[in-house]
Design a protein around this motif. Structure first.
Motif, PDB file in Angstrom:
ATOM      1  N   ALA A   1       7.510   2.517   5.383  1.00 23.29           N
ATOM      2  CA  ALA A   1       6.695   3.508   5.584  1.00 23.29           C
ATOM      3  C   ALA A   1       6.771   4.407   4.607  1.00 23.29           C
ATOM      4  CB  ALA A   1       7.303   4.114   6.900  1.00 23.29           C
ATOM      5  N   ASP A   2       7.528   4.536   3.860  1.00 23.34           N
ATOM      6  CA  ASP A   2       7.573   5.213   2.780  1.00 23.34           C
ATOM      7  C   ASP A   2       6.613   5.125   1.500  1.00 23.34           C
ATOM      8  OD1 ASP A   2       9.627   7.096   3.639  1.00 23.34           O
ATOM      9  OD2 ASP A   2      11.261   6.170   2.515  1.00 23.34           O
ATOM     10  N   LEU A   3       6.155   3.815   1.532  1.00 27.53           N
ATOM     11  CA  LEU A   3       5.011   3.560   0.397  1.00 27.53           C
ATOM     12  C   LEU A   3       3.665   3.739   0.997  1.00 27.53           C
ATOM     13  CD1 LEU A   3       6.399   0.002  -0.323  1.00 27.53           C
ATOM     14  CD2 LEU A   3       6.402   1.902  -1.698  1.00 27.53           C
ATOM     15  N   LEU A   4       3.368   4.130   2.458  1.00 28.73           N
ATOM     16  CA  LEU A   4       2.253   4.563   2.796  1.00 28.73           C
ATOM     17  C   LEU A   4       1.355   5.453   2.110  1.00 28.73           C
ATOM     18  CD1 LEU A   4       2.705   4.478   6.910  1.00 28.73           C
ATOM     19  CD2 LEU A   4       1.505   2.608   5.638  1.00 28.73           C
ATOM     20  N   PRO A   5       1.804   6.616   1.738  1.00 28.47           N
ATOM     21  CA  PRO A   5       1.072   7.371   0.916  1.00 28.47           C
ATOM     22  C   PRO A   5       0.635   6.978  -0.439  1.00 28.47           C
ATOM     23  CG  PRO A   5       3.319   8.247   1.250  1.00 28.47           C
ATOM     24  CD  PRO A   5       2.993   7.030   2.164  1.00 28.47           C
TER      25      PRO A   5
ATOM     26  N   ASP B   1      -8.053  -3.742  -3.620  1.00 24.23           N
ATOM     27  CA  ASP B   1      -8.131  -2.896  -2.398  1.00 24.23           C
ATOM     28  C   ASP B   1      -7.955  -4.001  -0.907  1.00 24.23           C
ATOM     29  OD1 ASP B   1      -8.969  -0.525  -3.563  1.00 24.23           O
ATOM     30  OD2 ASP B   1     -10.903  -0.918  -3.541  1.00 24.23           O
ATOM     31  N   THR B   2      -8.331  -4.947  -1.294  1.00 20.39           N
ATOM     32  CA  THR B   2      -8.068  -5.935  -0.085  1.00 20.39           C
ATOM     33  C   THR B   2      -6.609  -6.146   0.162  1.00 20.39           C
ATOM     34  OG1 THR B   2     -10.146  -7.206  -0.613  1.00 20.39           O
ATOM     35  CG2 THR B   2      -8.438  -8.323   0.867  1.00 20.39           C
ATOM     36  N   GLU B   3      -5.886  -6.384  -0.866  1.00 17.71           N
ATOM     37  CA  GLU B   3      -4.496  -6.576  -0.585  1.00 17.71           C
ATOM     38  C   GLU B   3      -3.792  -5.136  -0.158  1.00 17.71           C
ATOM     39  OE1 GLU B   3      -2.731  -8.972  -0.410  1.00 17.71           O
ATOM     40  OE2 GLU B   3      -4.165 -10.450  -0.993  1.00 17.71           O
ATOM     41  N   ILE B   4      -4.235  -3.920  -0.492  1.00 21.63           N
ATOM     42  CA  ILE B   4      -3.790  -2.601  -0.106  1.00 21.63           C
ATOM     43  C   ILE B   4      -4.204  -2.589   1.509  1.00 21.63           C
ATOM     44  CG2 ILE B   4      -4.046  -0.212  -0.081  1.00 21.63           C
ATOM     45  CD1 ILE B   4      -4.294  -0.533  -3.202  1.00 21.63           C
ATOM     46  N   ALA B   5      -5.142  -2.833   1.758  1.00 18.75           N
ATOM     47  CA  ALA B   5      -5.702  -2.967   3.446  1.00 18.75           C
ATOM     48  C   ALA B   5      -4.831  -3.904   4.038  1.00 18.75           C
ATOM     49  CB  ALA B   5      -7.060  -3.599   3.405  1.00 18.75           C
ATOM     50  N   ARG B   6      -4.285  -5.061   3.770  1.00 20.66           N
ATOM     51  CA  ARG B   6      -3.371  -5.922   4.275  1.00 20.66           C
ATOM     52  C   ARG B   6      -2.175  -5.223   4.372  1.00 20.66           C
ATOM     53  NH1 ARG B   6      -3.725 -11.356   4.654  1.00 20.66           N
ATOM     54  NH2 ARG B   6      -5.706 -12.552   3.793  1.00 20.66           N
ATOM     55  N   ALA B   7      -1.636  -4.681   3.282  1.00  8.87           N
ATOM     56  CA  ALA B   7      -0.620  -3.779   3.517  1.00  8.87           C
ATOM     57  C   ALA B   7      -0.418  -2.712   4.426  1.00  8.87           C
ATOM     58  CB  ALA B   7       0.048  -3.312   1.982  1.00  8.87           C
ATOM     59  N   LEU B   8      -1.367  -1.920   4.502  1.00  9.71           N
ATOM     60  CA  LEU B   8      -1.668  -0.743   5.383  1.00  9.71           C
ATOM     61  C   LEU B   8      -1.569  -1.206   6.693  1.00  9.71           C
ATOM     62  CD1 LEU B   8      -4.310   1.255   3.682  1.00  9.71           C
ATOM     63  CD2 LEU B   8      -1.956   1.947   4.002  1.00  9.71           C
ATOM     64  N   TRP B   9      -2.358  -2.546   7.112  1.00  9.83           N
ATOM     65  CA  TRP B   9      -2.235  -3.089   8.485  1.00  9.83           C
ATOM     66  C   TRP B   9      -0.799  -3.453   8.791  1.00  9.83           C
ATOM     67  CZ3 TRP B   9      -1.937  -8.459   9.645  1.00  9.83           C
ATOM     68  CH2 TRP B   9      -1.800  -8.938  10.788  1.00  9.83           C
ATOM     69  N   ARG B  10      -0.038  -4.233   7.867  1.00 11.55           N
ATOM     70  CA  ARG B  10       1.342  -4.798   8.262  1.00 11.55           C
ATOM     71  C   ARG B  10       2.251  -3.693   8.535  1.00 11.55           C
ATOM     72  NH1 ARG B  10       0.703  -9.251   3.441  1.00 11.55           N
ATOM     73  NH2 ARG B  10      -0.130 -10.750   4.714  1.00 11.55           N
ATOM     74  N   ILE B  11       2.161  -2.399   7.700  1.00 11.84           N
ATOM     75  CA  ILE B  11       3.331  -1.483   7.535  1.00 11.84           C
ATOM     76  C   ILE B  11       2.990  -0.795   9.018  1.00 11.84           C
ATOM     77  CG2 ILE B  11       4.094   0.351   6.514  1.00 11.84           C
ATOM     78  CD1 ILE B  11       3.622  -0.835   3.831  1.00 11.84           C
ATOM     79  N   THR B  12       1.774  -0.281   9.194  1.00  7.15           N
ATOM     80  CA  THR B  12       1.282   0.504  10.131  1.00  7.15           C
ATOM     81  C   THR B  12       1.269  -0.016  11.613  1.00  7.15           C
ATOM     82  OG1 THR B  12      -0.779   0.535  10.221  1.00  7.15           O
ATOM     83  CG2 THR B  12       0.243   2.066   8.656  1.00  7.15           C
ATOM     84  N   GLY B  13       0.906  -1.307  11.363  1.00  6.04           N
ATOM     85  CA  GLY B  13       0.514  -1.968  13.002  1.00  6.04           C
ATOM     86  C   GLY B  13      -0.570  -1.843  13.442  1.00  6.04           C
ATOM     87  N   SER B  14      -1.425  -0.881  12.624  1.00  2.00           N
ATOM     88  CA  SER B  14      -2.913  -0.427  13.198  1.00  2.00           C
ATOM     89  C   SER B  14      -3.852  -0.994  12.293  1.00  2.00           C
ATOM     90  CB  SER B  14      -2.914   0.793  13.468  1.00  2.00           C
ATOM     91  OG  SER B  14      -4.017   1.460  13.688  1.00  2.00           O
ATOM     92  N   ALA B  15      -4.962  -1.229  12.799  1.00  2.00           N
ATOM     93  CA  ALA B  15      -6.033  -1.578  11.852  1.00  2.00           C
ATOM     94  C   ALA B  15      -7.118  -0.579  11.358  1.00  2.00           C
ATOM     95  CB  ALA B  15      -6.836  -2.856  12.601  1.00  2.00           C
ATOM     96  N   ASP B  16      -6.577   0.692  12.067  1.00  2.00           N
ATOM     97  CA  ASP B  16      -7.557   1.735  11.739  1.00  2.00           C
ATOM     98  C   ASP B  16      -7.731   2.110  10.271  1.00  2.00           C
ATOM     99  OD1 ASP B  16      -7.472   2.047  14.372  1.00  2.00           O
ATOM    100  OD2 ASP B  16      -6.154   3.544  14.306  1.00  2.00           O
TER     101      ASP B  16
END
Length: 736
Positions: free
Chosen positions: A536-540, A570-585
């Protein structure tokens, strides 16, 4: 025609506004003028530059058509006529026109036929031959054929006759039957009312014309061609670059007919060539055999015997070994000979062992252990036995790691202890250990000892081989080591895999994301594998690392566009955001942007990766469906898009269309493996009857399927594809 007449209108044309291979054609007038230079070196340099500019690697351009009249005029004026005609022939034969006026370049050469055709009567045989070739390549049969037929009746020079025959058959394929009768069956022709026994170069031209015209290939043709071997020297002075290896070309033409008779003719001719008493002829046959094995599933079994026999022939063994190494499972009959070669102290020992590694790894393992320092090729083959590499990830049906033996482990450990081994060898040793996992645990001390010399290898291999009870001790050793200059991502990842600690990896990810260098994709992958507070700390940091285009920054330039590495990041960052947040938003707009921007011929894998990210979102990725559907029309990423659409909308509403797109990707050799992934997910029982028939044809036809990235191992790759396809079709009543 003097030079003033030749170049009278040259400067009146807007060359700077026209395009050639390198941009503006403003340099073309000077190059055209230089063709007429009295200095041979100047003229040759100008001709070289023109080939690069207006006929670049066979492609022609807007400026090409406008340049054509000047070489034609120079040829007519007797100024380097053979060279000028050859340039015109190259323009005329091009099928790759990079301009809006398609066909303009060939049409420009056709317009010059009144200057070209008279040169077929030149006193110089090189000029006659060049004029025949250039005229024929225009395709203007009505104007050119009558001249070529008259020339055939009068010409005596064998090379010119061969060119006339080829050109006539090119313009009128039906004439191949005439040449079959007059040149081959009757053994001769008539020139100026006198009988002529045709020279080998003419007979070869007739045989190739028969093949091009798809005439039946009989024993007469078979024997006639064998009598001409070695054939390569007969075409050394010909202009046609497609037929520089006549036997290979002929085998290809016969196999393309895809009939049992033509296939047998191709393989019988190749086999006879492999058994030919002349070493040069055998060399040509080995090249033809290599192509046959890549173009026909029947060929490897048929040609393994004669190819294996050549391994005992000093004149042919080197080339034959290269082909035997590509035969896959069919090379098992060559194992005894390969074993003998591999155990001898000869120049082929290493290569023979490398082939044995791929063919019979269990037999190869002890031989590799015994001679590891002197078998770099075999080590390379053993290290790459499993396609997964450092990830360990492979597809269904992929081979596993190279066989583990205690003796080979000891040999690997001994090599790691040597201070002089190079980068490649260290990588290969590390891959072997990685593949063996904890069976290689005795090598842990050796890896630690080599940390300062080969940190890249050690940081990847250690976590794979280290047993649980040693992991904390090994981690302490890594923390204490001086790893200055090494990628913090590599160090953090190694510690994380060893003990689960996240601190070093999180800091490394933050640093890489902040800098925004080429490791952003790897940092994002690492972030996506973390969980809990650290993730979660990596999200920002992940959000900030997105490109301006992905973040829709107000100052983002629409004209600059994203590079391929930036799209991947950008594709890999999108994957990471989804995995960490659990949301596809957050992931949805990022992946959508990549799919929108990944256009053109050079973004194939960016589309495939973005489609994979979309599919990973599951049904939450449904808003991406329209963009994915837009990718179905391009075979390069159709299978990946179809697989993603199946994941985001599993209702099956568009299943038939998706199955068609994936199947087309396999049929065009664009992405057969991903098409198989689609079939696995979709289910063979959901295919239409026509789709089932087409999949069955892919598995059972004679022509192999080509897997991108595995051009060096086509037979094995196709065998795996075939086996997996049959397995998936089993139960439908279609699998063999």
């Amino acid at each position: 025609m003097d030079l003033a007449q030749i170049f009278a209108d040259l400067d009146a044309q807007p060359w700077e506004e026209r395009e050639h291979a390198y941009g503006s054609a403003e340099d073309v007038p000077g190059q055209l003028r230089a063709l007429a230079s009295d200095d041979a070196g100047t003229a040759e340099e100008a001709l070289y530059e023109l080939y690069g500019n207006i006929v670049h690697q066979g492609s022609v351009y807007e400026a090409t058509a406008h340049a054509v009249p000047y070489p034609a005029r120079l040829a007519a004026a007797g100024i380097r006529p053979a060279e000028m005609l050859q340039l015109l022939g190259c323009v005329a034969e091009s099928d790759d026109e990079r301009s809006d006026a398609v066909g303009a370049c060939r049409a420009a050469v056709v317009e010059q036929l009144p200057l070209i055709l008279p040169l077929i009567g030149s006193a110089d045989s090189d000029v006659r031959r060049s004029a025949v070739w250039a005229a024929a390549r225009t395709g203007a049969a009505e104007q050119v054929l009558p001249v070529l037929r008259r020339c055939w009746e009068e010409e005596r020079d064998p090379l010119v006759r061969a060119e006339v025959l080829t050109g006539t058959a090119w313009l009128d394929p039906a004439s191949a039957a005439e040449f079959d009768r007059s040149v081959l069956a009757a053994g001769g022709a008539r020139v100026a009312e006198e009988p002529v026994a045709e020279e080998p170069v003419v007979r070869l031209a007739a045989l190739l014309a028969c093949a091009d015209a798809e005439l039946p290939w009989t024993t007469v043709h078979h024997d006639a061609f064998l009598a001409l071997l070695p054939a390569d020297p007969l075409v050394a002075e010909r202009f046609d670059q497609e037929r520089t290896e006549p036997l290979r070309y002929l085998v290809d033409q016969l196999l393309e007919r895809d009939t049992d008779d033509a296939r047998e003719a191709a393989l019988a001719l190749t086999e006879a060539g492999l058994r030919h008493p002349d070493a040069e002829a055998r060399e040509e046959a080995i090249g033809a055999a290599e192509h046959a094995c890549q173009a026909s599933r029947t060929a490897p079994a048929r040609l393994t015997g004669p190819l294996t026999a050549l391994l005992g022939d000093p004149a042919s063994a080197d080339s034959a070994l290269s082909v035997v190494g590509q035969l896959g499972e069919h090379a098992t009959t060559a194992v005894p000979v390969l074993t003998t070669l591999a155990t001898e102290d000869g120049p082929l020992a290493d290569r023979a062992l490398a082939v044995l590694v791929a063919t019979d790894p269990d037999r190869a393992a002890p031989l590799l252990a015994a001679e590891l320092p002197r078998r770099p090729r075999a080590l390379d083959a053993a290290a790459k036995a499993s396609p997964g590499g450092w990830t360990g990830a492979g597809r269904d049906g992929d081979p596993g790691p190279f066989p583990f033996t205690t003796a080979l482990l000891d040999a690997v450990r001994a090599r790691l202890a040597q201070t002089g081994i190079g980068w490649n060898e260290a990588i290969h040793l590390g891959l072997l250990l990685f593949g063996w996992g904890e069976r290689a645990a005795p090598a842990v001390p050796d890896l630690l000892a080599a940390l300062d010399r080969h940190p890249f290898v050690v940081l990847r291999a250690l976590p794979a081989v280290c047993p649980a009870e040693e992991r904390e001790r090994v981690a302490r050793a890594l923390r204490a080591a001086d790893l200055t200059g090494q990628s913090p991502l590599d160090v953090g990842s190694a510690l994380h895999r060893l003990t689960g600690e996240t601190g070093p990896l999180v800091r490394a990810v933050m640093d890489v994301l902040a800098v925004g260098d080429r490791d952003v994709s790897e940092a994002a992958k690492a972030a996506g594998e973390l969980t809990g507070t650290e993730a979660a700390d990596l999200l920002p940091h992940l959000r900030e690392a997105l490109s301006d285009a992905a973040r829709k920054a107000p100052d983002a330039s629409e004209e600059e566009g994203r590079t391929n590495p930036r799209l991947d990041a950008d594709t890999e960052i999108a994957r990471a955001l989804w995995r960490i947040t659990g949301s596809a938003d957050e992931a949805l707009p990022v992946v959508a942007g990549v799919l929108e921007d990944a256009e053109g011929d050079w973004t194939r894998w960016q589309n495939v990766r973005a489609a994979g990210a979309a599919g990973a979102l599951g049904t939450e990725g449904r808003p991406l469906a329209p963009l994915l559907e837009g990718k179905l029309d391009h075979p390069d990423h159709a299978a990946a898009a179809a697989l993603a659409l199946l994941a985001v909308d599993p209702s099956g509403r568009h299943g038939t269309r998706l199955a068609d797109a994936a199947l087309t990707s396999a049929e065009t050799n664009a992405d057969p493996n991903t098409a198989l992934d689609f079939l696995r997910a979709y289910g063979a029982r959901n295919l239409t009857d026509d789709q089932l028939r087409r999949w069955t044809h892919l598995a059972e036809r004679d022509a192999p399927v080509y897997i991108p990235g595995l051009s060096h191992d086509t037979v094995r790759a196709d065998t795996r594809f075939r086996e997996q396809t049959r397995l998936l079709l089993r139960g439908t009543g279609e699998a063999s």
